[in-house]
Design an enzyme around this catalytic site. Structure first.
Site, PDB file in Angstrom:
ATOM      1  N   CYS A  29     -12.815  10.594  55.389  1.00 27.34           N
ATOM      2  CA  CYS A  29     -13.505   9.664  54.499  1.00 27.34           C
ATOM      3  C   CYS A  29     -14.879   9.255  55.012  1.00 27.34           C
ATOM      4  CB  CYS A  29     -12.637   8.428  54.266  1.00 27.34           C
ATOM      5  SG  CYS A  29     -12.103   7.612  55.783  1.00 27.34           S
ATOM      6  N   GLU A  31     -18.168  12.653  46.089  1.00 34.98           N
ATOM      7  CA  GLU A  31     -17.457  12.989  47.322  1.00 34.98           C
ATOM      8  C   GLU A  31     -16.737  14.332  47.151  1.00 34.98           C
ATOM      9  OE1 GLU A  31     -14.727  10.709  50.593  1.00 34.98           O
ATOM     10  OE2 GLU A  31     -14.134  10.473  48.494  1.00 34.98           O
TER      11      GLU A  31
END
Length: 490
Positions: free
Chosen positions: A284, A385
């Site tokens: 992440c 992302e």
């Protein structure tokens, strides 16, 4: 032989009434290594009820801090005694390299030890509000904690939630990611051999739409901690409104790594590689956006790509592998689609972009480390992302533009600055809107420091004393030192 997994509920390993089983694959070769149960809504509700009952009994929630600390230390000991098996399971189930799995497992055991130590130094606050009133501030466990973890760090993320939740005195229900339950199962097998009272901890495998949704909606669950995508985080927020339960969300990121012309060049290149390709980019906090000052832009790309070409991609159990497999075929296809989009958007593909299907890896989910250059802020590969071994490199002119580009994202999880000018580095890092940041390094952190993000990257913090606070209620107790009538009404 394929292992048949079971649920762990109310202190027992049990089969699910649901006949459906999830195939658990090794992403390096697609071999089925286990079959996992899919817990039903009714089984989830039963586990929640049992967890609440045990909490209310006080068998764990009313233990002294030292008693709870001793159990956490037992778990840490068990993990260290079984470290080789935990590492092997993580490599086999997740696809990461052995070196990465060893680091994760060691950090996980350390987290239990950290929270045990934190418990042995518990303290509160007292105030003398007036001459006859003494106020105490104490912390209490919340009740039942629902813990929902992702597939990229199956063991470490589980422990980051379990250790503080148990330390605070809560009962817990852990839902691992559907495709990576193996180390969670092993962890619960180890916990079952400690003095942790039966019924305090529950392990429910199954879908997010059933198990995760039931946990999030339940009025008997007092806190939910989730790590995963921003989209799912929003769903959990909505589901949690039923009893206004406390939520902690660690969500997505598109983190900037700012490299100035005056940075130590080789150090910046090295950390920029580690920042994105560690964990195959399935992290992440990955530094997936590299912002390079124009004076060294082309030189940086040349050197960066030169090293990327030599990265050894392969099965995690191969000692020579530096980057492992993508966790699943579905996720691999998503990454490859983003690579296709990047090409279509006009970004320069400096290296990579392909699935690796040679050298014995044809059955696995492997992607070349991929580098895009000459990107612009409106491109999807810059804004969204990707969560894979894909990095975009963007040019900036000066400090002001670097800050503007760094913050031009809906996310705010992490970021870094590389510069030999410490004053400039501090000026810039303070203006980067992110919760986890670095100067002249990347990814390195410790269990004592809070972990979480700004904006769409989440709510709340894990780790450190902040992580313990996520699983505690704060209570004030006011004590009269001179009891007598107030005589407000005469």
């Amino acid at each position: 032989m394929t292992r048949i997994l079971k649920l762990y509920s109310n202190g027992e390993w049990v089969d699910s009434s649901n006949p459906i089983k999830q195939d658990i694959l090794n992403p390096a070769n697609q071999e089925i290594i286990a079959k996992a149960p899919e817990a039903t809504k009714e089984e989830t509700e039963e586990a929640i009820k049992a967890a609440k009952s045990v909490f209310e009994s006080g068998i764990w929630s009313e233990c002294t801090p030292l008693e709870r600390a001793n159990v956490l230390l037992q778990i840490a000991d068990m993990m260290e005694d079984n470290m080789n098996e935990l590492v092997a399971l993580e490599v086999e189930n997740n696809g990461k390299t052995k070196r990465e799995a060893e680091s994760d497992a060691s950090d996980a055991a350390d987290a239990f030890r950290y929270y045990a130590g934190l418990l042995s130094n518990t303290s509160g606050q007292t105030y003398e509000a007036s001459y006859d009133l003494q106020t105490m501030i104490i912390k209490e466990p919340m009740g039942v904690a629902g813990l929902i973890v992702p597939w990229n760090f199956p063991l470490l993320m589980s422990v980051w939630k379990i250790a503080p939740a148990l330390a605070a005195g809560n009962s817990i229900i852990l839902k691992p990611a559907e495709i990576t339950p193996m180390t969670a199962v092993k962890l619960f097998e180890l916990m079952d051999q400690t003095d942790l009272p039966k019924g305090v901890a529950h392990l429910l495998m199954g879908s997010g739409s059933i198990v995760g949704q039931t946990i999030s909606e339940s009025n008997d669950v007092d806190v939910v901690s989730f790590t995963g995508s921003t989209e799912v985080g929003r769903n959990i927020m909505q589901a949690a409104t039923g009893n206004l339960k406390k939520i902690s969300l660690e969500l997505g990121g598109k983190s900037p790594n700012i490299i100035f012309e005056d940075a130590d060049f080789d150090t910046a290149v090295d950390h920029a590689l580690f920042g994105i390709f560690m964990g195959s980019g399935q992290v992440c906090t990955s530094g997936s956006r590299i912002l390079v000052q124009e004076g060294i832009y082309e030189e940086f790309i040349k050197k960066y790509v030169e090293i990327v070409k030599g990265i050894n991609v392969g099965p995690g159990n191969d000692e020579n592998s530096e980057m492992g497999a993508i966790v699943s075929e579905k996720h691999m296809e998503s990454i490859l689609e983003y690579i296709r989009i990047g090409k279509e958007e006009g970004a320069r593909l400096a290296f990579g972009g392909n699935r690796i299907v040679q050298d014995g890896m044809e059955k696995g989910f492997f992607i070349e480390p991929t580098v895009f250059a000459d990107v612009t802020s409106d491109m999807r590969i810059v804004k969204e992302e990707i969560f894979g071994p894909v990095v975009v490199i963007q040019k900036f002119k000066d400090e002001a533009e670097a800050i503007k580009l760094a913050n031009d994202t809906e996310f705010g999880l992490a970021g870094a600055v590389f510069s030999s000018d410490q004053n400039k580095a501090m000026r810039v890092i303070k203006k980067v809107r992110a919760g986890i940041t670095w100067v002249n390094t990347y990814h390195l952190t410790n269990v004592q420091a809070p972990w979480g993000g700004y904006k769409h990257s989440g709510i709340g913090r894990s780790l450190g004393t902040y992580g313990l606070d996520e699983y505690q209620e704060t209570k004030q107790i006011n004590i009269s030192m001179d009891p007598k009538p107030i005589q407000w009404f005469k």
